[in-house]
Structure formats: structure tokens, C-alpha cells
Design a protein around this motif. Structure first.
Motif: not given
Length: 575
Positions: A145-147, A154-158, A256-262, A273-287
Motif C-alpha cells: 500500500g505504501s508503494v 509522486e510516481p518516482v517515489l513509488g 525515498v527521503i532523498a527523492v522526496g526532499g528533491y 506530503e513529505l512527512v507522509a512520504a517519509v512515513r510510507y518509506a519507513a512502512m515499506g522498508a519494514g517489510l
């Protein structure tokens, strides 16, 4: 391959056995996954609203989602506990029932300690299957779901997160394949050790008397190095998989954070949205956290395979025909029984035992005496041929009618029941087996059997008589054997004694031999013996040699053959 297929089939059945609790667990887990996926987006909206001076509605919504997640954790523990308990209880009910219904030769291939280990340990592991499948499935949803959420923002983040998750999935797939083999090996060796330990505990007095305690300890512990190898391999695989995912996860998160910062500097994302992206990145990495759930699933699958190995043993078919009137005429035709290695134990045996007659079965060790006794009362079926009692094939007889008609006594009987009365009346109908409530010491059938076995005087000296608990009854080997004989004497038509008087003193053996070989009761008797007196007192002697019936005649007639006389010599090595 059939065993693995049966194990996976049992795993699916166990998932369903959780019933409503497994469904509830799935619903609660899905709710938790949805709340977990919504929380980063809601937090991001709350941040943007706070920066823009908007209302606090999004912050309240985030707080509500946190409350939902707390409730989900509690309900998950409740549903998983009850679901696993229900599934495990079902396995522990069906497995003993199945084991008692299979051919006794099949269960004899497994040490008792191993069977207990499968019933207690592996059944519990398999009972967790519903939880493991549901939680492993749902645990994948937040990362996926994070993807989707990142791709929408932002498609690049996904794409960045999806690439990292693909690498993590490959690592975990290798872990599941290797860990399944290691876990199965660990459970197998653990069962072997349990079997050896039970054997040692059963013979503790003999071991102490022989002074071989240290040697026995070494025998029990001999498999520990192999157990250690399987255990270390399992934990090593888990540690390596965790290390790999732990190494990939931070890199994925940082990417994800680097791409999100850019994206933020480029104006593609808002701060929220950057805060949400960071949270989704942590959730995805939690696989990588899915590894723990996958480890539970591996254990459940291995346990299900171990339990299924027993449940796939074919049960003995049960008939429904009653016994007609008769006195216990026994007939064997073309009976063949083979050992596991294909060696014939009984080879084309034809035997007629007239109703009410006594036939002594003699022969050298390995001649097939105990096997003949086993098929005569259907402890198991012959591989070929047929056994009939009063004209009815044993395969077609109703199970209760068969057990009331046939009584067995063994050289080392196991007494089953709460009291002495229960042990003797084990195979009797309920109205004949339950101690009377009128103050009588025992039912007439139990009293009669105890007297025939010359054990009534022993029972009457016990503190509670026939109602003395077996656990509180100190019995010698001979007294235990007499109780086993009394249990057999309760049978109605056919009495089978498999070397059942080997532990008796001479006087008691004489009394019981008179009861067995006399005409009282009119039952047919099949007596496996190595004693000349018992063979001489029988009507006929069935002389087995190498699995074949070499002679069927009175003892005095066979005695003229020197080979027959040699059967009774100590050097003959009789069993």
C-alpha cells in the motif's frame, strides 16, 4: 511427495479449523492495515493544515487512527489466541482417535516419545497456521500500500520503493525455502530424542541396577549434535535474512527521503506530503518485519507435515455385522503376513480351532507365534488370507462385538483405567464394567474374571479393594500379569494368551492353567506358550516353523518328532 501434499492439505484444513476466530482475526488485521496506511496521509494533511492555519480536524482524525491501532493490537491477540487454541484442540482430538484406529504395526514404527512430541509440540505449531497465514498475508499489505500511496503522490517515489521491496522479497523467499528444511529436521531429531528419553525413564530401575546411567545419558544425548546443527542452521538463516533486510531497509528509506526532499524543493510535494512520504518509506522498508511472521508460518507448515504423516496412515476398516450364536470357532485360511522388509512372518497358514477347544501355539523364536495370535483376534489384518470367528470374517464384524467376544492377555500387560475395577472391565459393556452403586465390591463379570485369574485375594487386600486407584496400587510383575489375565477372561468367546503366564510362580500358574484349560465358560482358547506342560494339557498343538504350520496334532503325537522336542529346549531361544 504424497506426505508433503498431505501436510499442505492439513495446513489448509487447520487454517479453516480456526472458524470464526480466524475470520475475526482477518477482519481485525485488515482494519489495522487500513488504519496503518491511512495514518501517514492523515498526518501529512494535519501538518499542511497546521502550516496553513487550518482547522484541527486532521489532527483529531490522526488521533482516532492511533486509538484504532491500539484496539487492533488487543483484538488481534484475543482472536489469534482463541483461533489457535480451537485449531490445536481439533488436531489433538483427531490425532489420538486416528492413532487408535490404525493398524498397530503402523504406530509401532514410531517411538512413543516421538508420538507424544507430535501430539503436544507439532500439533500446537500446526494449530498456529491460521494466525500465521492471516498475519503473513496482511503484513504484506502496508508495504505494498505504501508503494501505491507514494506512486499517487509522486510516481518516482513509488518506483524507488518498489525496487527496494523487490530485493527484500527475493531475500525472504530464499529464507522460507531453507528454513523449512532446517525446521523439519529439528522437529524430527527432537522426536527421536523424546523417544529415547521415554525408553530410558521407563527402564530407570534396570538402568540404575546395571550401573549404566552414564552410558544411557550418552545414548539419549547422542542426537544432540544433530539437533544443534539444525537449530543453529535455523537461527543462522533467520539472522542472515534479518541482517540483509536490515541493511537494505535503511538504504531504501534514505533513497525515498532523498527523492522526496528533491521533490519538495522542486515544488512537487508539500511539507505535509513529505512527512507522509517519509512515513510510507519507513512502512515499506519494514517489510523485513514480515520475517518473524514467515518464521511462524514455516514452523506451522513443518508441524503440519509431521502430524499429517501420522494422519495419512490408513485406518483399519470397521464392519457392522453382529456375531451369530456360537461357541468361538476360529478358522484361518491362507493367512500371510509380511514384515516391513518384505520377509514372510506367516506364510499360507490354514488353521481350524473348534469351538470350546484349547490350542497351544508353539515354535522357535521368529516362527510367527505372536503374529498368529495378533491376526486371530484382529489386532491387525493379514496381508493375504482370511480369519473367521463363528463363520463371520473378522473384517466384517462390528468393532464392539469383536472386542467383547475376544480377550487378549500379554506377557507384559499395560493396565488402563482409573481403578483396578476399570482395568479388569475395560472391554466389558458399560453395565458390566461400571462398579455397582449398591455397595458390592465389583460387578459379577469382574469378580468372576478376577477369581479365574487367581488375583481376587490380592485385590481384596488393597485399601480400596476393586476401587483402589491403579496409581496407588503396588503390584509385582506377576500380579500385574494376573490383572491382565483377568481382563482377558472377561471375553465371551475367544481367549488369546500370548505368553501371558511367564511371570507367574509355579503354584499360581497351575491354578490359572486349570482355569484356562478347563471347560468352564466354554470359550475357545489360543495359548502361545513355550512350556511343555501347557502344550501337553491343550487339546491340540499348532506347531509353527518359519512362518508355516508344520503340524497340528495333540502334544503326545508331535512329541515323537525330535525337531518338535527341540522347540522346548532352552537352547532353542524361544520368545
Amino acid at each position: 511427495m504424497p506426505t508433503f501434499a498431505a501436510g499442505d492439505r492439513l495446513l489448509r484444513q487447520t487454517v479453516l479449523a480456526g472458524g470464526g476466530w480466524t475470520v475475526a482475526l482477518a477482519a481485525v488485521a485488515l482494519l489495522g492495515a487500513a488504519a496503518e496506511l491511512l495514518l501517514p496521509a492523515v498526518l501529512g494533511r494535519a501538518v499542511d493544515a497546521a502550516l496553513d492555519g487550518g482547522s484541527a480536524g486532521w489532527a483529531v482524525s490522526a488521533g482516532a487512527l492511533v486509538v484504532v491501532l491500539i484496539c487492533v493490537d488487543t483484538l488481534t491477540d484475543l482472536a489469534s489466541g482463541f483461533g489457535a487454541a480451537r485449531a490445536t484442540a481439533g488436531l489433538r482430538r483427531s490425532l489420538p482417535r486416528h492413532l487408535f484406529a490404525v493398524d498397530v504395526r503402523a504406530t509401532r514404527r514410531y517411538p512413543v516419545g516421538d508420538l507424544v512430541g507430535r501430539l503436544v509440540g507439532q500439533a500446537a505449531d500446526a494449530g498456529q497456521a491460521g494466525n500465521a497465514v492471516v498475519l503473513a498475508t496482511v503484513a504484506v499489505l502496508p508495504p505494498l500500500g505504501s508503494v501505491v500511496a507514494l506512486a499517487i503522490m509522486e510516481p518516482v517515489l513509488g518506483v524507488t520503493l518498489l525496487a527496494g521491496l523487490g530485493l527484500l522479497a527475493v531475500l525472504m523467499r530464499a529464507f522460507v525455502a531453507d528454513a523449512s528444511t532446517a525446521t523439519a529436521g529439528y522437529q524430527r531429531v527432537l522426536g527421536d530424542i523424546a523417544g529415547r528419553l521415554l525408553e530410558s525413564l521407563s527402564g530407570a530401575r534396570t538402568i540404575a541396577a546395571a550401573g549404566t546411567t552414564r552410558r544411557e545419558e550418552d545414548r539419549v544425548r547422542a542426537a544432540l549434535p544433530e539437533l544443534d546443527r539444525h537449530g543453529r542452521r535455523t537461527w543462522g538463516l533467520l539472522a542472515r535474512a534479518s541482517a540483509r533486510t536490515s541493511a537494505v531497509a535503511p538504504l531504501l528509506n534514505l533513497s525515498v527521503i532523498a527523492v522526496g526532499g528533491y521533490a519538495l524543493t522542486a515544488g512537487w510535494l508539500t511539507p505535509g506530503e513529505l512527512v507522509a512520504a517519509v512515513r510510507y518509506a519507513a512502512m515499506g522498508a519494514g517489510l523485513g518485519a514480515v520475517l518473524a511472521t514467515l518464521n511462524h508460518l514455516v514452523r506451522s507448515r513443518a508441524g503440519a507435515h509431521r502430524v499429517a504423516e501420522l494422519l495419512t496412515q490408513p485406518t483399519t476398516p470397521v464392519g457392522d455385522r453382529p456375531l451369530p450364536p456360537g461357541g468361538g470357532a476360529l478358522r484361518l485360511r491362507g493367512v500371510c503376513v509380511h514384515a516391513d522388509d518384505g520377509r514372510p512372518v506367516l506364510d499360507g497358514v490354514d488353521l481350524d480351532v473348534p469351538a470350546g477347544a484349547t490350542v497351544a501355539v508353539v515354535g522357535a523364536s521368529g516362527a510367527g507365534k505372536s503374529t498368529l495370535a495378533a491376526v486371530a483376534g484382529r489386532l491387525y489384518d493379514p496381508d493375504r488370507g482370511e480369519v473367521r470367528l463363528d463363520g463371520v470374517p473378522l473384517r466384517d464384524l462390528d468393532a464392539m462385538a469383536l472386542r467383547r467376544a475376544v480377550g487378549y492377555a500379554f506377557d507384559r500387560p499395560v493396565l488402563i483405567g482409573v481403578t483396578v475395577h476399570d482395568a479388569i472391565g475395560l472391554a466389558l459393556p458399560v453395565d458390566s464394567a461400571v462398579p455397582p452403586a449398591d455397595g458390592s465390591p465389583a460387578t459379577p463379570a469382574v469378580l468372576r474374571a478376577a477369581r479365574m485369574a487367581a488375583v481376587a485375594d490380592v485385590i481384596e487386600r488393597l485399601p480400596g479393594g476393586y476401587r483402589t486407584p491403579l496409581a496407588d496400587t503396588p503390584l509385582s510383575g506377576g500380579e500385574t500379569q494376573r490383572l491382565g489375565l483377568a481382563r482377558a477372561f472377561a471375553a465371551e468367546r475367544l481367549l488369546i494368551l500370548d505368553d501371558a503366564m511367564s511371570s507367574l510362580d509355579t503354584a499360581t500358574e497351575h491354578r490359572i492353567t486349570e482355569a484356562v484349560l478347563g471347560r468352564a465358560g466354554g470359550r475357545t482358547r489360543l495359548v502361545v506358550t513355550h512350556r511343555t506342560a501347557a502344550a501337553a494339557a491343550a487339546d491340540l498343538v499348532a506347531w509353527l516353523d518359519g512362518g508355516r504350520l508344520r503340524g497340528l496334532a495333540p502334544h503326545r503325537q508331535l512329541w515323537a518328532d525330535p525337531d518338535y522336542r527341540a522347540v522346548f529346549q532352552p537352547a532353542g531361544g524361544l520368545s
